[in-house]
Design a protein around this motif. Structure first.
Motif, PDB file in Angstrom:
ATOM      1  N   PRO A 565       0.841  -1.212   0.000  1.00 24.67           N
ATOM      2  CA  PRO A 565       0.000   0.000   0.000  1.00 24.67           C
ATOM      3  C   PRO A 565       0.869   1.253   0.000  1.00 24.67           C
ATOM      4  O   PRO A 565       1.899   1.305   0.671  1.00 24.67           O
ATOM      5  CB  PRO A 565      -0.800  -0.132   1.303  1.00 24.67           C
ATOM      6  N   LEU A 566       0.454   2.250  -0.759  1.00 26.62           N
ATOM      7  CA  LEU A 566       1.197   3.502  -0.853  1.00 26.62           C
ATOM      8  C   LEU A 566       0.333   4.659  -0.360  1.00 26.62           C
ATOM      9  O   LEU A 566      -0.879   4.670  -0.579  1.00 26.62           O
ATOM     10  CB  LEU A 566       1.619   3.766  -2.304  1.00 26.62           C
ATOM     11  N   PHE A 567       0.966   5.614   0.287  1.00 24.35           N
ATOM     12  CA  PHE A 567       0.263   6.808   0.750  1.00 24.35           C
ATOM     13  C   PHE A 567       0.181   7.832  -0.372  1.00 24.35           C
ATOM     14  O   PHE A 567       1.133   8.030  -1.122  1.00 24.35           O
ATOM     15  CB  PHE A 567       0.990   7.436   1.933  1.00 24.35           C
ATOM     16  N   ALA A 568      -0.962   8.494  -0.459  1.00 22.92           N
ATOM     17  CA  ALA A 568      -1.128   9.646  -1.342  1.00 22.92           C
ATOM     18  C   ALA A 568      -1.648  10.786  -0.487  1.00 22.92           C
ATOM     19  O   ALA A 568      -2.799  10.754  -0.031  1.00 22.92           O
ATOM     20  CB  ALA A 568      -2.098   9.343  -2.479  1.00 22.92           C
ATOM     21  N   SER A 569      -0.783  11.766  -0.217  1.00 21.33           N
ATOM     22  CA  SER A 569      -1.130  12.888   0.664  1.00 21.33           C
ATOM     23  C   SER A 569      -1.673  12.391   1.998  1.00 21.33           C
ATOM     24  O   SER A 569      -2.634  12.927   2.539  1.00 21.33           O
ATOM     25  CB  SER A 569      -2.150  13.812  -0.018  1.00 21.33           C
ATOM     26  N   GLY A 570      -1.053  11.346   2.529  1.00 25.55           N
ATOM     27  CA  GLY A 570      -1.413  10.852   3.849  1.00 25.55           C
ATOM     28  C   GLY A 570      -2.551   9.856   3.874  1.00 25.55           C
ATOM     29  O   GLY A 570      -2.911   9.378   4.943  1.00 25.55           O
ATOM     30  N   ARG A 571      -3.120   9.512   2.725  1.00 26.54           N
ATOM     31  CA  ARG A 571      -4.229   8.568   2.675  1.00 26.54           C
ATOM     32  C   ARG A 571      -3.771   7.256   2.052  1.00 26.54           C
ATOM     33  O   ARG A 571      -3.022   7.245   1.078  1.00 26.54           O
ATOM     34  CB  ARG A 571      -5.403   9.133   1.859  1.00 26.54           C
ATOM     35  N   LEU A 572      -4.272   6.147   2.598  1.00 29.02           N
ATOM     36  CA  LEU A 572      -4.023   4.838   2.009  1.00 29.02           C
ATOM     37  C   LEU A 572      -5.049   4.558   0.920  1.00 29.02           C
ATOM     38  O   LEU A 572      -6.139   5.130   0.922  1.00 29.02           O
ATOM     39  CB  LEU A 572      -4.092   3.762   3.088  1.00 29.02           C
ATOM     40  N   PRO A 573      -4.742   3.679  -0.027  1.00 29.77           N
ATOM     41  CA  PRO A 573      -5.686   3.396  -1.119  1.00 29.77           C
ATOM     42  C   PRO A 573      -7.003   2.829  -0.597  1.00 29.77           C
ATOM     43  O   PRO A 573      -7.025   2.010   0.322  1.00 29.77           O
ATOM     44  CB  PRO A 573      -4.942   2.359  -1.976  1.00 29.77           C
ATOM     45  N   ASP A 574      -8.093   3.271  -1.204  1.00 30.08           N
ATOM     46  CA  ASP A 574      -9.408   2.723  -0.872  1.00 30.08           C
ATOM     47  C   ASP A 574      -9.721   1.495  -1.719  1.00 30.08           C
ATOM     48  O   ASP A 574     -10.583   0.699  -1.354  1.00 30.08           O
ATOM     49  CB  ASP A 574     -10.485   3.785  -1.092  1.00 30.08           C
ATOM     50  N   LEU A 591      -0.134  -5.214 -13.790  1.00 25.01           N
ATOM     51  CA  LEU A 591      -0.562  -3.820 -13.693  1.00 25.01           C
ATOM     52  C   LEU A 591      -1.258  -3.641 -12.358  1.00 25.01           C
ATOM     53  O   LEU A 591      -2.065  -4.482 -11.951  1.00 25.01           O
ATOM     54  CB  LEU A 591      -1.499  -3.458 -14.840  1.00 25.01           C
ATOM     55  N   VAL A 592      -0.952  -2.544 -11.687  1.00 27.22           N
ATOM     56  CA  VAL A 592      -1.530  -2.273 -10.368  1.00 27.22           C
ATOM     57  C   VAL A 592      -2.275  -0.940 -10.438  1.00 27.22           C
ATOM     58  O   VAL A 592      -1.693   0.088 -10.797  1.00 27.22           O
ATOM     59  CB  VAL A 592      -0.445  -2.211  -9.275  1.00 27.22           C
ATOM     60  N   LEU A 593      -3.557  -0.983 -10.111  1.00 32.12           N
ATOM     61  CA  LEU A 593      -4.392   0.219 -10.049  1.00 32.12           C
ATOM     62  C   LEU A 593      -4.687   0.520  -8.584  1.00 32.12           C
ATOM     63  O   LEU A 593      -5.183  -0.342  -7.853  1.00 32.12           O
ATOM     64  CB  LEU A 593      -5.696   0.005 -10.813  1.00 32.12           C
ATOM     65  N   ARG A 594      -4.383   1.730  -8.154  1.00 29.11           N
ATOM     66  CA  ARG A 594      -4.683   2.178  -6.797  1.00 29.11           C
ATOM     67  C   ARG A 594      -5.563   3.413  -6.879  1.00 29.11           C
ATOM     68  O   ARG A 594      -5.283   4.323  -7.671  1.00 29.11           O
ATOM     69  CB  ARG A 594      -3.410   2.513  -6.015  1.00 29.11           C
TER      70      ARG A 594
END
Length: 680
Positions: A565-574, A591-594
């Motif tokens: 899991p990667l953070f985007a502006s402090g949020r984890l992927p939904d 291929l990975v879609l987040r």
């Protein structure tokens, strides 16, 4: 994380004997020199003990395993010392730690046979004392009597503490998980700060000593007011010369940190980008229980409490007729508050939530709570410690640092300040505190009755803090409540200009720019999954003990490796989806879609949430046929085009101002639920 924890507890429920064996081995390792330093035995035993109230493990087998492991571990160490005498201490790896061995020898000489019991609870020397007891021919019966008694107390205190911890979290119910995460964050942050301070002092003191020698040699061959002052300040005959020099070095370091953060705030450097990520991450783990505690802590640092403690200390100093100390006290606290306000008004930086405060307090940088409380309790510790022995001084310093740290963290947790505000305020407060302390310590000491002053200050903090909490807590719960603001736009506005207001890149927790966000979806995630499943997209395997171990296999297929899991502006992927494929060089890939939630939704009878995401290629490698590793491809156009083929009504839009190159052409795929049908 929740999936991994759930999987681990299920596995432990089915294999409880392995858990008991692990506790035995961990308790055993705590008594073996150097092994206990590497293996976090105490932490793991506490964590396993916390599972007892939920029925995953049982109390008595865990107590027996921990006690037996502790007894056997000390027994093995005692036998090694008895068998090999001093020779074992001269062998690797024990020979690399002469200072620790000397401390252990001094500990044993000071406490005698009782040291076997006491050392069980003393980090550092605990593993060396049984060896020394064997080397010094302590009677075997006496050793095992003390060994067994200490093991019973040690195991009982650790496991029952874990049971109490686990029972407390069961009472919290749904709030248990966010509170647990908050505690982990606090412990990790506290450990990081403590380690940084220790590392800095350990490396700074030798450098400061060398700098003192060079500076004194330079000043001794000159005849000026400055050189004479330097010689007087750094005179080796003065006992406080080294302390003053270290404080001077810390002053320079604190000022450098503050000016560096100020530059980032003014110029919008990566630290400012990290502010938003850290803010979002902390808001995700908030809970009513955590809010109640953190609001109470932040209320202890409110101006009313600061004024009350400042007044009580000043009146005490005036009663003792310590006028110079009283003047320094007022200058320290009032000066810090005034300078903090001046910087705030000058910069006009907005808070994360601009509705929390009004007037001058509405500005954010630097944090007033961090600055003022750093100076208030830091300078109070300096005043009190001057008349105390070394051991009480350490207790006073740790108490002051703990309170300062908790108040600073509470400002971050409640969203009252950005991360750079809090760190900048702490750095500025530290610089001001050290400067005033340097000037104060150069003056003759005035008798102020430190123990009684400490009691008076603590009483003022307790009374004023309790009154402030009682009076304002209910209102502050409403003030600091989590606010979710969602912007509603029409489909036309989103497809023309609205989509460009969303971030173009993913920022991690450090503020670094990562991959471009090349996909936006309007609608439910369930509908998106239904659309993409027809083209081979599916959810990746979850994190569990088995799938985590799969990384250590040299033959694991891409379909059976969990996605990081990667953070985007402090949020984890939904939502995370993968599509397996085969790359040209016979290297498995996927291929990975987040997708991450945004603060925007499309207007309609049923407003549709808007999501933004990235799609990239991950290649699976097996270096030397030993393990499995993943690398990320640099081409973001081809993965996006593969995703676009799943939508008939998807639209590719060119982001204005985006740099176009071979990796990304600046285009973003827009798709929404009404037209998100798959191909026939």
């Amino acid at each position: 994380m929740a999936s991994l924890i759930s999987s681990a507890t299920d596995w432990l429920s089915a294999h409880s004997l392995i858990a008991y064996l692990a506790v035995f081995l961990l308790a055993f390792s705590e008594s073996i020199p150097m092994v206990g330093v590497v293996v976090p035995g105490t932490a793991v035993i506490l964590a396993l003990s916390a599972l007892i109230p939920s029925g995953v493990l049982r109390l008595w087998p865990l107590l027996v395993a921990a006690t037996a492991g502790a007894i056997v571990g000390d027994g093995v160490s005692f036998w090694l010392g008895h068998r090999y005498r001093g020779e074992i201490l001269r062998r690797w790896p024990l020979s690399k730690y002469p200072d620790l061995i000397k401390r252990s020898e001094a500990f044993f000489e000071r406490h005698g046979d009782k040291s076997v019991f006491i050392a069980r609870f003393a980090p550092g020397v605990r593993a060396f004392i049984p060896i020394l007891a064997g080397m010094l021919a302590m009677p075997v019966r006496r050793f095992y009597a003390v060994n067994i008694a200490s093991a019973l107390v040690w195991a009982g205190s650790h496991i029952l503490s874990g049971v109490l911890f686990g029972a407390t979290f069961r009472v919290l119910g749904a709030a248990a998980k966010p509170v647990a995460i908050l505690l982990v964050v606090l412990l990790a942050a506290g450990w990081a700060v403590w380690s940084l301070v220790r590392w800095t002092l350990k490396r700074a003191v030798p450098l400061v000593d060398a700098g003192i020698t060079k500076l004194r040699c330079w000043a001794e061959v000159r005849d000026s007011w400055l050189s004479r002052s330097i010689v007087g300040l750094l005179d080796p005959e003065r006992s406080e010369a080294r302390v003053l020099a270290v404080m001077l070095a810390l002053l320079v370091g604190a000022a450098w940190v503050f000016l560096g953060i100020l530059e980032d705030v003014v110029n919008g450097e990566p630290l400012v980008l990290a502010d938003g990520a850290i803010y979002n991450a902390l808001q995700e783990i908030r809970s009513p229980a955590g809010d109640a505690v953190m609001i109470g802590i932040t209320e202890l640092g409110d101006p009313k409490v600061v004024v009350a403690v400042t007044a009580v200390v000043f009146l005490w100093l005036a009663w003792k007729r310590a006028w110079h100390t009283a003047a320094f006290w007022l200058i320290a606290v009032a000066g810090a508050s005034a300078l903090n306000t001046a910087i705030k008004v000058t910069l006009h930086r907005a808070r994360p939530d601009e509705l929390l405060y009004s007037g001058w307090s509405a500005f954010s940088f630097p944090s007033g709570h961090s600055t003022t409380n750093m100076v208030l309790y830091g300078f109070l510790a300096v005043l009190v410690a001057r008349e105390l022995r070394p051991a009480p001084r350490l207790s006073v310093a740790l108490g002051a640092l703990s309170l300062i740290f908790l108040i600073a963290v509470s400002r971050l947790y409640l969203g009252a300040h950005w991360f750079s505000d809090v760190v900048g305020g702490a750095a500025f407060g530290s610089a001001w505190l050290i400067l005033l302390s340097l000037l104060y310590l150069r003056r003759p000491a005035e008798r102020i009755g430190s123990p009684a002053l400490l009691v008076a200050a603590c009483a003022a903090l307790l009374l004023a803090g309790s009154a402030n909490i009682f009076q304002n807590h209910a209102g502050d719960v409403q003030r600091y409540a989590v606010r979710h603001t969602t912007q509603t736009v029409t489909v036309a506005d989103w497809q023309t200009t609205g989509w460009q207001t969303l971030p173009a890149w993913r920022f991690d927790l450090t503020g670094e720019v990562e991959e471009p966000l090349t996909f936006q979806w309007a609608g439910s995630l369930q509908n998106l999954q239904e659309v993409l499943q027809k083209d081979g997209w599916r959810q990746p395997v979850g994190w569990s003990v088995t799938t985590t171990v799969a990384w250590l296999s040299p033959t694991t297929d891409a379909a059976f490796i969990p996605v990081v899991p990667l953070f985007a502006s402090g949020r984890l992927p939904d939502l995370t989806l993968i599509q397996s494929s085969v790359a040209p060089a016979s290297s498995a890939s996927r291929l990975v879609l987040r997708l991450w939630a945004t603060d925007m939704e499309l207007a309609g009878v049923e407003p549709k949430p808007l999501w933004t995401g990235s799609v990239m290629e991950e290649r699976i490698h097996h270096p030397l046929s030993l393990i499995t590793v993943v690398s990320t491809g640099s081409d973001f156009n081809a993965p996006r085009q593969t995703l676009a083929r799943s939508f008939d009504g998807g639209t590719l839009m060119v982001r204005a101002g985006a740099p176009t190159n071979a990796e990304w052409d600046g285009r973003v795929l827009l798709a929404r639920q009404e037209v998100g049908a798959t191909k026939p």
